[in-house]
Structures are given as C-alpha cells and as structure tokens.
Design a protein around this motif. Structure first.
Motif, short mmCIF file in Angstrom:
data_model
loop_
_atom_site.label_atom_id
_atom_site.label_comp_id
_atom_site.label_asym_id
_atom_site.label_seq_id
_atom_site.Cartn_x
_atom_site.Cartn_y
_atom_site.Cartn_z
N ALA A 123 -4.99 10.28 -53.40
CA ALA A 123 -5.75 9.23 -54.21
C ALA A 123 -4.96 8.47 -55.22
O ALA A 123 -5.13 7.34 -55.40
CB ALA A 123 -6.60 9.99 -55.09
N ARG A 124 -3.88 9.24 -55.77
CA ARG A 124 -2.92 8.42 -56.63
C ARG A 124 -1.98 7.48 -55.97
O ARG A 124 -1.84 6.41 -56.30
CB ARG A 124 -2.04 9.38 -57.27
N ILE A 125 -1.68 7.80 -54.88
CA ILE A 125 -0.79 6.82 -54.00
C ILE A 125 -1.85 5.77 -53.57
O ILE A 125 -1.27 4.42 -53.69
CB ILE A 125 -0.21 7.40 -52.71
N ASP A 126 -3.01 6.08 -53.12
CA ASP A 126 -3.82 4.84 -52.60
C ASP A 126 -4.23 3.78 -53.82
O ASP A 126 -4.07 2.61 -53.37
CB ASP A 126 -5.14 5.54 -52.30
N VAL A 131 -0.51 5.55 -47.04
CA VAL A 131 -1.52 6.55 -47.54
C VAL A 131 -1.87 7.63 -46.39
O VAL A 131 -1.81 8.93 -46.57
CB VAL A 131 -2.77 5.61 -48.07
N ALA A 132 -1.91 6.93 -45.29
CA ALA A 132 -2.35 8.04 -44.29
C ALA A 132 -1.38 8.89 -43.84
O ALA A 132 -1.47 10.24 -43.68
CB ALA A 132 -2.62 7.19 -42.99
N ARG A 133 -0.08 8.45 -43.93
CA ARG A 133 0.94 9.51 -44.02
C ARG A 133 1.03 10.73 -44.55
O ARG A 133 1.47 11.79 -44.36
CB ARG A 133 2.47 8.73 -43.63
N ILE A 134 1.08 10.43 -45.99
CA ILE A 134 1.09 11.13 -47.02
C ILE A 134 -0.24 12.19 -46.79
O ILE A 134 0.11 13.47 -46.88
CB ILE A 134 0.96 10.54 -48.25
#
Lengths: 136, 136, 136, 136
Positions: A121-124, B120-123
């Motif tokens: 969520a944070r990265i997003d 994001v998908a990768r993480i």
DNA sequence: GTGGTCTAGACCACA
DNA sequence: GTGGTCTAGACCACG
C-alpha cells in the motif's frame, strides 16, 4: 527557456544516502514529475553548491552522473539543461536493476517485519501521483 | 533441536551487496519464511566461513548483527540458535528504516522509468507467499 | 583468479585526452581484447596511481566510470574485478553514440584532407586483430 | 562572386560539440564538398551570429580558426572568402591529428562493442560521395 | 560567467 | 588492506 528558480532541494544530514546521491535522486525525481521541464536550465554548479552549503565538486559529481544517465545535457560555457527523454538502457539491464531494487526492498521489509499489505500500500501510494515523462 | 544442515546459502560475486549483508539477508529471510525454525542451531562461524570460502570475521559480523536484531540468540558454549520472535526495534527506528527503504525503491523505479503499476504488482507478488513470523 | 600484473598502461602527457580518459580507454581495450580476462582483479586504486605517478582520485574516477559502464564490478573491501560482458545500452543509444563517433571522425578526415581510401584502410587495419569478447 | 545565401547552418543544442566547433565543422564540410565554392563570400560575423542566435564572439572564433587553417581568407574591409586549396598543416601535424582521430574512433567502437566490419563499412559509406578538393 | 579535470588530503565502511 | 565520498583549491576550455 527560464532558469530554474531556487530548486527547493534539501540535503538531509540524517539521510543515509551520500550527499551527491541525494542531489541525483532529487533532480531526477523533479525531471520525472515534470517539475523540471525539458530544456530548462539547472542552477550552476557553484550556485547550487553555495545554496546547499556543500562543496562544488560534490554538485559537479551529481551533475556528471545525471548527464551520463541522459537526464541532463551540457552546453559548453552555457550550463546544464534538462535533456529530452530517451531509453538509454537495454531491456535486460533495466530488468536486472529492477530485480535488484525489488530484492533489496523485500529484504528490508522482511527485516523490519512490516506487513506485506502495508508495504504494498505504501509503495502504491508513493508512486501514484507522480506524473511520469513520456519516453521517446 | 537439530542443527541446520548445510544451510544452502550462496555468496554471489556479482551481487552489489557486501558479503556480510548477503549472509544477514539470507539467514533473516530463511528465518522469516520458517525454513530455519525456532530453536534450530546455526552452523559455526568457522564452519560457515569455510563452506562459503570467505573470511570468518565476515561471518562473525553477520551473526553479531542478526543477534543484535534479535533473530538469533547465543547460548554460551553451545552456539547460536534461532531466537523466539520479538520486537527489537523501536517504532521510530522501524518507521525510519522503512521510510528509507521506500524512498530508495521509489527513486530506483523513477530512475529506471518503470511503470508504477508494474512496480506495485511486482512487490505484491514477491511479498505474497512469504510466511511471516508473528511479532511479539 | 590472479591479480593483473603491472598492467602496462602508460599516460601520455602529449595526449589530448584527459588522464582519466586514457585509463578508461586503455583498460576497456584490454578487456575487449581479452588481455584482461573475466574475473581478473585490477590493480588497486592507490597502486595504479602510484605506478602512473598520478593522484588516486583520478584512478578512482576512471574505475568508477568503468564500473558504471559495466566493464568492472566492485566487491567491497576486496577490490575491482572484470565483470561478465553484457549489453547495457539500448539499441537506440548505441546507434546514437556510434553516429556521433562516425560524424566526428568524418569531420576530422575532411579537416585534414585525408584521402577516403587511406582513412578506411587505417580504420580497417586498426580494428582487425582486435579479439572482441562475446557479448552475453 | 556571389555572397553565400543564408548558409544553411544549424546549431544543434543536443550536440555534444561546442558551438564554435559545430560552425567550423559545418563550414569546412561545405567547402570540402564544394557547396561553398572558391571565392565565395561568407556571411558577416554579426549576420551569422544573429541568424544562429548565438554570441558574435563565437562566430568570430570559428572564422578565425578556419582562416588559420587556410580554408578562408580575409580581404581587408570586404569580408571573408573561401580560400584556394593549400596544405597548411605540416605532415607531422596532420599525421598526429589523424592518429588521434583514429584512436578516438577505435576506442568508441570498442566501448560500444560495434562489429569491426560494420564500423569500417559505415566509415567507407560516409566518406564516399564526398567530393574532396585537391590539395595544393 | 559556465562546466570539466586534476591534485591533495581526510574520513568512512568492508574484509 | 580495499573502494567510496567529501572537502579544498587550482587550472583549463568555452561563450
């Protein structure tokens, strides 16, 4: 093309990154988001060094790296300017570096025992809202 | 409790991380995923150093860091064992290190011009499937 | 892997290229021809600087450039080593730089009024006999 | 003899060469190919500077270099004109500069890992079709 | 004025 | 010991 105004860069002494790295990251981010538009002139090496209270060589090193990476271009005697976007690295190289970045981040998440959902969520949230330049 | 067998750790010479960091990351990940279970004994400093073909000091340093972080515990004269889960770092410390990791990753994504969705998908994909220990 | 012997590099003061450039060119050429093989260790920054009678920072700068270009890789605390070959740049980037190199050379040929046949023959002769590394 | 018309020179901001160098190269190439014929008059310093949107000093410097190299000649009070072909540089000087150009090009080819055959073919192709002036 | 290069000397992390 | 970073100050080419 106008010269950039004060270029609100800040050097955080508590930051683990070396100073030149902080400059590179900061400017690259501003170019990526369009805050520094194509063709704009950057602060002079000496000017930015004085503004940040650091050695001109440190700024020069950061600028040299950004130039080598294709984000800036130098016009002799005139200064440095934001360069047109281009895909400089091969697909394999980008993939390799991205893999490394992912691995590093995942290891840190594990080390800190951060919940996966929170990390994602944070990265997003951090990545949304960044306007990326279109690549040529 | 059984001693760990060979502990399939590998040192990648092409890896940008220092050797000690690779050991720390590798062991921490194995503990987090349960591959190294609570109470299991780790290889001796000399044994692991010999197995990996590296300097014993480097292994000792990695073990010391893992012990300081609470992943391992020393039983005098017996060796090092996987410790019960606990929360060693202060909330501030965790938050600070997590922020740094996020910042570093985001900057890499920008530098490589990776699409936010892809990042994001990768993480998300990498973090799913990892079994996390419950924090104390 | 053995450390390289004296690495017969020479700095020509009459050379128009900056010293660090001469080092980069010299080492890159030796890697390309296989004289410096994959995995071999390079002379230390301080050692090469002393051997060439120049400042260690100058050597460090050259090494940093070669590392950034993917010819060398650094192992912390151990030294620098010849890295496995890889295509780091995109096809467009390579094409762009090659075009620039061609343009520069042609301009110089015109400026010096060198016969086209002589120029071509010279380039041909210089490039033949160089054994190139196979790219991965 | 007619004055040259607009002299379709263009300054490329993305070009790594200094502006004065671009002017020198451009004019020299046009003389070599006969586009600027013997005796033709060149644009005035101020005129060309205004046309290109650059500093007159830069144009003056380029003209001075071309005059020193024997491509142009000044007729007091009248202006600059394309000079008859002659060999200004000593054999040693030509040889030295040619060697440097060859070295530079070869190093670029190696750095980009361009196939020798391709490099030779490209130089050959670029040089053919250029009409050279006979040297005096 | 601009950036680019080199020297000198210091301090740090890593092995 | 290794490389990496930063500071300080000098000199050069370019405009």
């Amino acid at each position: 093309m106008p010269r950039t105004q004060a270029l609100m860069l800040e050097i955080a002494t508590g930051d683990a990154r070396p100073i030149s790295r902080q400059i590179v990251d900061g400017i690259r981010m501003r170019i990526a988001t369009g805050e520094l538009a194509l063709g704009m002139q950057l602060p002079s090496v000496r000017g930015l060094a004085q503004q940040l209270g650091i050695n001109p060589n440190t700024v020069a090193k950061a600028y040299a790296e950004l130039t080598a990476e294709g984000w800036l271009e130098s016009r002799q005697g005139l200064g440095l300017f934001v360069a047109p976007p281009r895909q400089r690295l091969s697909a394999e190289e980008r993939s390799k570096r991205f893999d490394e970045a992912v691995t590093r981040f995942v290891h840190e998440v594990v080390a800190l025992d951060v919940a996966p959902d929170e990390a994602v969520a944070r990265i997003d949230s951090e990545l949304q809202g960044l306007a990326f330049r279109k690549s040529a």
